[in-house]
Design an enzyme around this catalytic site. Structure first.
Site, PDB file in Angstrom:
ATOM      1  N   ASP A   3     -28.717  58.662 -52.214  1.00  0.00           N
ATOM      2  CA  ASP A   3     -27.843  57.429 -52.593  1.00  0.00           C
ATOM      3  C   ASP A   3     -29.060  56.696 -53.935  1.00  0.00           C
ATOM      4  OD1 ASP A   3     -26.373  55.181 -52.325  1.00  0.00           O
ATOM      5  OD2 ASP A   3     -28.305  53.990 -51.557  1.00  0.00           O
ATOM      6  N   GLU A  41     -26.692  60.739 -56.619  1.00  0.00           N
ATOM      7  CA  GLU A  41     -25.956  59.865 -57.178  1.00  0.00           C
ATOM      8  C   GLU A  41     -26.350  59.360 -58.364  1.00  0.00           C
ATOM      9  OE1 GLU A  41     -23.886  55.094 -56.423  1.00  0.00           O
ATOM     10  OE2 GLU A  41     -25.847  55.717 -55.277  1.00  0.00           O
TER      11      GLU A  41
END
Length: 599
Positions: A324, A353
């Site tokens: 993330d 990400e």
């Protein structure tokens, strides 16, 4: 006429990024009566000029670089500068636009098992439940699986994200045959660690499964049974912040620990940055339930060290992690994350990400080195997502072709083949809704609006073309749960509705299943070369080619008709027709042809 295109192997012997100490032969075609300089600049350094060797066809330069990094180059032919033009063609310009060259370490490798597969992303609370589990204090369990998630703010102006539907790990286990029928080879789970919210990006305990999802034994059973179905599991690694309601911060005193919020003497105190202890602290994007961590504190060892969080989960048979907000992880920490995952399993996948071109991203004033060998294997391919959507909505190929060329030119081949090709995620509008083109301007409109029958039919046809591109380009297609069944929804939380198992668009589902079957049958999707065969304003035709296999993909969204001539027998892979050596591309149509019969 002067010709150079880095995607043409006649001009650049290695497409895309190169390895350190690997020689790429650079050729520029044209009248060599004038001298030509190869002008090379390493990012952050002075440019250097190299004389190119005149030849009968133009000029040549053998380029070998000893240091990984980001480089830029152009040509000076006579007294004129020539560099990057449309679709990577050489053009004279002042100022000149330089080409980019990514140089990765000689040892850089990415996991072969991931290439050529199909990913399926699951938001665990909303996929499938096989039994009800009581929720804890402060949490709400919906009685109706098809309810809309809570989206209205409370009196304090916050959406608590404390409503649950009860999807769980055993529910995913029960649906493994369904995933196998789609051709899925890897399941990416949004966060499953103990947390307060339904999205679980507010981690409470990195080494515990959230009780609403099941137990550690349930998780181990999921990993084991998934492997029996040819599927690996990867987890969401949320390492930039924790929850305020966590073992480590413990703002509400719900955990049996002395959290950083409770005492400056907490063993976790150095993980966090307090502006005014204890109530003012740094948090992710100003969201106070997500206190940001100092990744370069003892937290680093806790996550990446011996017996750390990454080793703990990788030893349970994981395929890897999706990281993330990778842009917000310090490079040193990111390198340690990769080291920890690869130490536990050299074939573990590390996906970041990143929303932009990951080869040259500048984050917080620092150029990132994601694809230079010590950080990531792959990223979520947002540039391609936007290009595909724009193509199927506008019927214009320009952005699609430019984006494909950029990715081919900038990324090392081993990263290109691992790209996580998305059309939708938990952070974006559902792809059907995006392709329907109906705008909503606030949460109340998002809650009320649905595509009409006519709008839905148009969106489905667009999605079929988009999915076909997603499944046949380089990289790995990622299906966001429910996209294959016709799920609609605007942005969060409407893109996170439950998968309605009672109302599946069977035609759309069959389309996805067919694409999955094609990928499973053709090894060319693992590492095969990409070549654009033909393109105009509305139509694109490209090949994926290996030693023995060839696949030809045609997407024509305009009104023209085109003929295809093949050098040998080819099969219409979507329609199971008899072999053919010619084919007609009709207006507003798409097709996939291959030289292996999979009927």
């Amino acid at each position: 006429m002067i010709y150079y295109n880095p995607l043409d192997k006649k001009c650049k012997s290695i497409t895309g990024g190169i390895r350190q100490n690997e020689t790429a032969v650079i050729k520029v075609f044209g009248d060599s009566s004038e001298p030509c300089l190869f002008v090379l600049q390493k990012d952050g350094s002075e440019a250097r000029n190299f004389d190119m060797q005149p030849t009968s066809y133009g000029w040549r330069f053998d380029l070998t670089l000893e240091e990984p990094g980001l480089y830029f180059y152009y040509f000076r032919i006579g007294n004129r500068n020539a560099g990057l033009g449309e679709l990577r063609e050489l053009t004279f310009s002042d100022p000149v636009r330089a080409y980019q060259l990514t140089v990765c370490s000689a040892e850089y490798r990415t996991p072969d098992w991931f290439k050529g597969g199909v990913m399926y992303q699951i938001f665990p609370d909303r996929f499938y439940k096989n039994r009800d589990i009581p929720v804890g204090e402060g949490k709400i369990l919906h009685k109706n699986w098809t309810d809309t998630p809570n989206f209205r703010m409370n009196s304090r102006g916050k959406v608590l994200n404390n409503d649950f539907f009860g999807g769980n790990l055993n529910g995913i286990r029960e649906k493994l045959p369904y995933l196998q029928q789609l051709g899925v080879s890897v399941v990416y789970l949004n966060p499953i660690f103990q947390a307060f919210s339904n999205h679980r990006y507010d981690t409470g305990d990195f080494k515990k499964i959230d009780p609403l999802l099941g137990t550690l034994e349930d998780f181990d059973a999921l990993v084991r049974d998934a492997a029996a179905h040819g599927i690996r599991i990867i987890l969401d690694g949320v390492f930039n912040h924790t929850g305020d309601d966590s073992l480590y911060f413990n703002k509400y005193g719900r955990y049996p620990s002395i959290g950083a919020y409770q005492s400056k003497e907490s063993p976790y105190a150095e993980w966090y940055r307090f502006i005014h202890f204890p109530d003012r602290y740094e948090c992710w994007w100003g969201i106070d339930i997500l206190p940001a961590v100092n990744e370069l504190s003892s937290y680093d060892e806790f996550i990446t060290g011996e017996n750390g969080v990454l080793e703990y989960w990788m030893r349970r048979g994981l395929g890897g992690f999706r990281l993330d907000v990778a842009d917000e992880l310090p490079p040193r920490f990111l390198r340690n994350v990769r080291r920890a995952i690869k130490s536990a399993d050299p074939n573990g996948i590390v996906i970041g990400e990143v929303w932009e071109d990951a080869s040259n991203k500048i984050s917080y004033g620092e150029r990132r080195a994601y694809f230079q060998g010590q950080e990531l294997d792959s990223v979520m391919n947002y540039p391609l997502k936007e290009a595909i959507i724009q193509f199927v909505r506008s019927k214009n190929t320009k952005l699609f072709r430019e984006t494909v060329c950029m990715l081919l030119d900038h990324y090392p081949k081993c990263s290109l083949d691992c790209l996580m090709n998305i059309l939708g995620t938990h952070d974006t509008v559902r792809i059907l809704t995006a392709l329907g083109g109906v705008l909503a301007f606030d949460k109340e409109e998002m809650n009320e609006l649905r595509l009409t029958r006519e709008q839905y039919a148009i969106a489905v046809e667009r999605l079929k073309a988009a999915a076909l591109l997603q499944f046949t380009l380089f990289g790995v297609p990622s299906i966001y749960y429910g996209d294959e069944t016709g799920t609609e929804g605007y942005s969060d939380p409407f893109c996170r509705k439950c998968l309605d198992w009672e109302h599946i668009d069977e035609e759309l589902h069959a389309h996805y299943a067919r694409l999955g079957k094609i990928r499973g049958a053709y090894g060319v999707f693992r590492e095969g070369e990409y070549k654009e065969v033909f393109a105009d304003e509305h139509c694109v035709v490209f090949e994926r080619r290996g030693e023995r296999e060839v696949v030809c993909v045609c997407v024509n969204l305009g009104g023209g008709r085109y003929g295809l001539n093949f050098s040998g027998d080819m099969y219409d892979l979507m329609n199971e027709k008899a072999p053919m050596r010619t084919a007609q591309i009709e207006p507003n149509s798409w097709a996939v042809y291959g030289n292996i019969d999979i009927r």
